[in-house]
Design a protein around this motif. Structure first.
Motif, mmCIF file in Angstrom:
data_model
loop_
_atom_site.group_PDB
_atom_site.id
_atom_site.type_symbol
_atom_site.label_atom_id
_atom_site.label_comp_id
_atom_site.label_asym_id
_atom_site.label_seq_id
_atom_site.Cartn_x
_atom_site.Cartn_y
_atom_site.Cartn_z
ATOM 1 N N ARG A 45 -12.205 -2.053 5.863
ATOM 2 C CA ARG A 45 -13.293 -2.814 5.223
ATOM 3 C C ARG A 45 -12.919 -4.290 5.082
ATOM 4 O O ARG A 45 -13.756 -5.176 5.300
ATOM 5 C CB ARG A 45 -13.614 -2.210 3.849
ATOM 6 C CG ARG A 45 -14.427 -0.932 3.901
ATOM 7 C CD ARG A 45 -14.913 -0.543 2.511
ATOM 8 N NE ARG A 45 -13.816 -0.113 1.663
ATOM 9 C CZ ARG A 45 -13.491 1.154 1.425
ATOM 10 N NH1 ARG A 45 -14.190 2.131 1.978
ATOM 11 N NH2 ARG A 45 -12.476 1.455 0.636
ATOM 12 N N THR A 46 -11.652 -4.551 4.742
ATOM 13 C CA THR A 46 -11.204 -5.931 4.572
ATOM 14 C C THR A 46 -11.227 -6.675 5.903
ATOM 15 O O THR A 46 -11.663 -7.831 5.986
ATOM 16 C CB THR A 46 -9.785 -5.953 3.977
ATOM 17 O OG1 THR A 46 -9.788 -5.252 2.732
ATOM 18 C CG2 THR A 46 -9.311 -7.377 3.745
ATOM 19 N N GLY A 102 -7.301 6.390 1.855
ATOM 20 C CA GLY A 102 -7.893 5.258 1.144
ATOM 21 C C GLY A 102 -7.287 3.929 1.573
ATOM 22 O O GLY A 102 -7.979 2.917 1.641
ATOM 23 N N MET A 103 -5.982 3.917 1.843
ATOM 24 C CA MET A 103 -5.318 2.702 2.299
ATOM 25 C C MET A 103 -5.931 2.226 3.608
ATOM 26 O O MET A 103 -6.282 1.053 3.771
ATOM 27 C CB MET A 103 -3.828 2.966 2.486
ATOM 28 C CG MET A 103 -3.044 1.821 3.089
ATOM 29 S SD MET A 103 -1.384 2.292 3.631
ATOM 30 C CE MET A 103 -1.765 3.094 5.196
ATOM 31 N N THR A 131 -17.122 1.208 8.267
ATOM 32 C CA THR A 131 -17.358 -0.083 8.924
ATOM 33 C C THR A 131 -18.478 0.068 9.942
ATOM 34 O O THR A 131 -18.871 1.186 10.297
ATOM 35 C CB THR A 131 -16.077 -0.571 9.647
ATOM 36 O OG1 THR A 131 -15.637 0.458 10.550
ATOM 37 C CG2 THR A 131 -14.967 -0.896 8.659
ATOM 38 N N GLU A 134 -8.826 2.990 4.938
ATOM 39 C CA GLU A 134 -10.233 2.604 4.772
ATOM 40 C C GLU A 134 -10.345 1.220 4.145
ATOM 41 O O GLU A 134 -11.203 0.417 4.546
ATOM 42 C CB GLU A 134 -10.962 3.643 3.922
ATOM 43 C CG GLU A 134 -11.164 4.962 4.639
ATOM 44 C CD GLU A 134 -11.774 6.023 3.745
ATOM 45 O OE1 GLU A 134 -12.361 6.982 4.290
ATOM 46 O OE2 GLU A 134 -11.661 5.910 2.494
ATOM 47 N N GLU A 135 -9.486 0.925 3.176
ATOM 48 C CA GLU A 135 -9.533 -0.392 2.535
ATOM 49 C C GLU A 135 -9.161 -1.494 3.520
ATOM 50 O O GLU A 135 -9.801 -2.559 3.554
ATOM 51 C CB GLU A 135 -8.601 -0.431 1.326
ATOM 52 C CG GLU A 135 -8.696 -1.742 0.548
ATOM 53 C CD GLU A 135 -7.838 -1.750 -0.700
ATOM 54 O OE1 GLU A 135 -7.735 -2.828 -1.320
ATOM 55 O OE2 GLU A 135 -7.264 -0.709 -1.065
ATOM 56 N N ARG A 157 -14.731 -7.514 6.797
ATOM 57 C CA ARG A 157 -15.223 -8.625 5.982
ATOM 58 C C ARG A 157 -14.770 -9.966 6.556
ATOM 59 O O ARG A 157 -15.490 -10.960 6.461
ATOM 60 C CB ARG A 157 -14.723 -8.465 4.536
ATOM 61 C CG ARG A 157 -15.160 -9.580 3.592
ATOM 62 C CD ARG A 157 -14.913 -9.219 2.139
ATOM 63 N NE ARG A 157 -13.502 -9.052 1.819
ATOM 64 C CZ ARG A 157 -12.680 -10.078 1.546
ATOM 65 N NH1 ARG A 157 -13.131 -11.324 1.586
ATOM 66 N NH2 ARG A 157 -11.415 -9.852 1.227
ATOM 67 N N TRP A 162 0.818 -1.218 0.000
ATOM 68 C CA TRP A 162 0.000 0.000 0.000
ATOM 69 C C TRP A 162 0.851 1.266 0.000
ATOM 70 O O TRP A 162 0.366 2.356 -0.249
ATOM 71 C CB TRP A 162 -0.904 0.015 1.236
ATOM 72 C CG TRP A 162 -2.268 -0.536 1.028
ATOM 73 C CD1 TRP A 162 -3.302 0.075 0.389
ATOM 74 C CD2 TRP A 162 -2.780 -1.802 1.463
ATOM 75 N NE1 TRP A 162 -4.429 -0.726 0.403
ATOM 76 C CE2 TRP A 162 -4.135 -1.879 1.072
ATOM 77 C CE3 TRP A 162 -2.243 -2.872 2.157
ATOM 78 C CZ2 TRP A 162 -4.942 -2.966 1.347
ATOM 79 C CZ3 TRP A 162 -3.042 -3.959 2.435
ATOM 80 C CH2 TRP A 162 -4.374 -4.013 2.027
ATOM 81 N N ARG A 207 -1.061 -6.243 -0.355
ATOM 82 C CA ARG A 207 -2.461 -6.605 -0.162
ATOM 83 C C ARG A 207 -2.642 -8.106 0.013
ATOM 84 O O ARG A 207 -3.481 -8.553 0.794
ATOM 85 C CB ARG A 207 -3.280 -6.121 -1.362
ATOM 86 C CG ARG A 207 -3.483 -4.629 -1.422
ATOM 87 C CD ARG A 207 -4.093 -4.216 -2.752
ATOM 88 N NE ARG A 207 -4.470 -2.810 -2.790
ATOM 89 C CZ ARG A 207 -3.631 -1.814 -3.021
ATOM 90 N NH1 ARG A 207 -2.343 -2.082 -3.214
ATOM 91 N NH2 ARG A 207 -4.054 -0.571 -3.049
#
Length: 446
Positions: free
Chosen positions: A42-43, A35-36, A94, A38-39, A46, A26, A411
């Motif tokens: 979210r991951t 953005g990093m 989230t 936040e991603e 999940r 990242w 990632r």
């Protein structure tokens, strides 16, 4: 029913990082970018993770050679951000994922900290944890006006009082104090808002806290003390403990010592989990995972290792002779008021207090510690799950694992944990299929 393993990501920049050099990481010249984060959030959600955790220290390592140059050059334990604003953004993408923030009781004031964490608990709808630490790092002390480290035991005495004050403040406004009566104009009931009038050895705080009680009331408190004094402090303040990964017999001993300390505090040991600090590299094949593990220690400059070791022990490792005893080095570290537990302590436990070692041998082992190589479980999902289960069962089946995933990680390192390891743990009945509650406290209690 099998007891469930809890998982968290430790997204700190705490070690000598090498994975940012791997394509797909990242990190770029514009790091950090929201953005990093936040991603990653979210991951993690999940995958059903309970929390993303951020360790912290506020000084650039400067013990090695009395200079920050090598730490700056090789990114040793820096850059470090105050993660509270970033957590706010991550919480907005989230719904269940918790967030652990680190502040040092050595330098902070409990009123400010209690108020800040209350606000963040509101913003996240009850998903904040507070990792309270005592600093042993000279670079941190210099930034807060100290010339020398505070005595080890005194640091923990201050930490205990710090959390006592925070908890009094969090309880100083009752959950039902606010009535917001439109007819009478009454905002809150004065009988349910009380000063705490705390006068202690380190703090004098009148209170009450000038806030609306937050969803959890009290954020989850995490503490990582591993020394005998640190264990007593953890038993006094912690909802859950952050433990260093080491040999299973030593982890069993830490669990037993913590249980005894909890009983002495009249607390139930079954309610306090240990989240073991470790790394997991999961591959489709064992070889794929092992290649990634080996990349952790590839082409690491000795100066980076020295900067990390010196920062975390409080002793300038550039001054080491060609041959020395581990016992003597440990004595110097303790005399410098750093923690008596750590890399050198564990190395002495492994080879014996009287063992002698060469400088090159020491830096070989230091490389493995500084990069997280020694605490990395690498293999297929089934192999890593086997290792998790072995440690979890041996240490009382309470808690789980804090998986160190650098902000620099490619990632694929995170995705393989979510897409390969999590389904394997669920298949074994070791991991939840859905979040148990709304708040972090509820989810960690499940």
């Amino acid at each position: 029913m099998k007891k469930r393993i809890h998982l968290a990501f430790d997204l700190s920049w705490t070690q000598v990082e090498t994975q940012w050099r791997i394509p797909g990481s990242w990190v770029d010249r514009h790091h950090p970018n929201i953005g990093m984060f936040e991603e990653v959030a979210r991951t993690a959600e999940r995958g059903g993770f309970d929390m993303i955790f951020f360790g912290d220290s506020t000084g650039i390592p400067n013990t090695w050679g009395d200079s920050i140059d090598d730490a700056v050059r090789y990114g040793v334990a820096w850059p470090r951000l105050d993660m509270s604003p970033w957590v706010t953004a991550m919480s907005r993408v989230t719904s269940h994922l918790g967030f652990g923030l680190t502040y040092a009781s050595t330098f902070m004031h409990p009123f400010y900290t209690a108020r800040l964490l209350n606000s963040l608990d509101h913003i996240t709808n009850g998903r904040i944890a507070f990792n309270v630490i005592t600093s042993q790092r000279r670079a941190d002390y210099a930034n807060y006006g100290y010339d020398e480290l505070v005595d080890h035991n005194t640091r923990y005495e201050r930490l205990e009082e710090f959390i006592d004050v925070c908890r009094k403040l969090w309880s100083s406004v009752d959950p039902d104090a606010f009535v917001w009566n439109r007819t009478t104009g009454q905002v809150a009931d004065p009988a349910k808002v009380r000063p705490i009038n705390h006068v202690g050895e380190f703090f004098k705080v009148k209170g009450p806290l000038s806030v609306v009680p937050s969803p959890q009331g009290h954020p989850i408190v995490i503490q990582a003390g591993g020394s005998p004094r640190g264990t007593r402090a953890a038993a006094h303040v912690a909802d859950h403990v952050f433990g260093l990964m080491k040999s299973i017999p030593l982890m069993i001993k830490q669990r037993d010592d913590l249980d005894q300390a909890l009983v002495a505090e009249k607390r139930d040991p079954l309610q306090v989990g240990i989240l073991w600090s470790s790394r997991a590299i999961v591959g489709e094949t064992e070889r794929e995972a092992q290649v990634l593990r080996e990349s952790l220690i590839a082409d690491v400059a000795p100066q980076a290792v020295g900067a990390w070791l010196s920062h975390n022990t409080g002793y300038d490792m550039s001054r080491l002779p060609e041959r020395f005893s581990l016992a003597e080095l440990q004595q110097r570290i303790v005399a410098a008021n750093a923690s008596p537990v750590g890399f050198v302590h564990l190395l002495a436990k492994k080879y014996g207090d009287t063992a002698e070692i060469t400088r090159d041998e020491f830096f070989h082992y230091g490389l493995r510690a500084a990069t997280g190589y020694d605490i990395t479980m690498a293999g297929t999902a089934a192999q890593v799950a086997d290792s998790f289960e072995e440690v979890f069962e041996a240490t009382g089946s309470r808690g789980g694992f804090m998986l160190s995933i650098s902000q620099a990680a490619p990632r694929a390192v995170i995705m393989n944990i979510i897409d390969l390891l999590v389904p394997e743990l669920r298949r074994r009945g070791r991991y939840h299929s859905a979040y148990a509650g709304r708040t972090l406290r509820e989810n960690l209690a499940s």
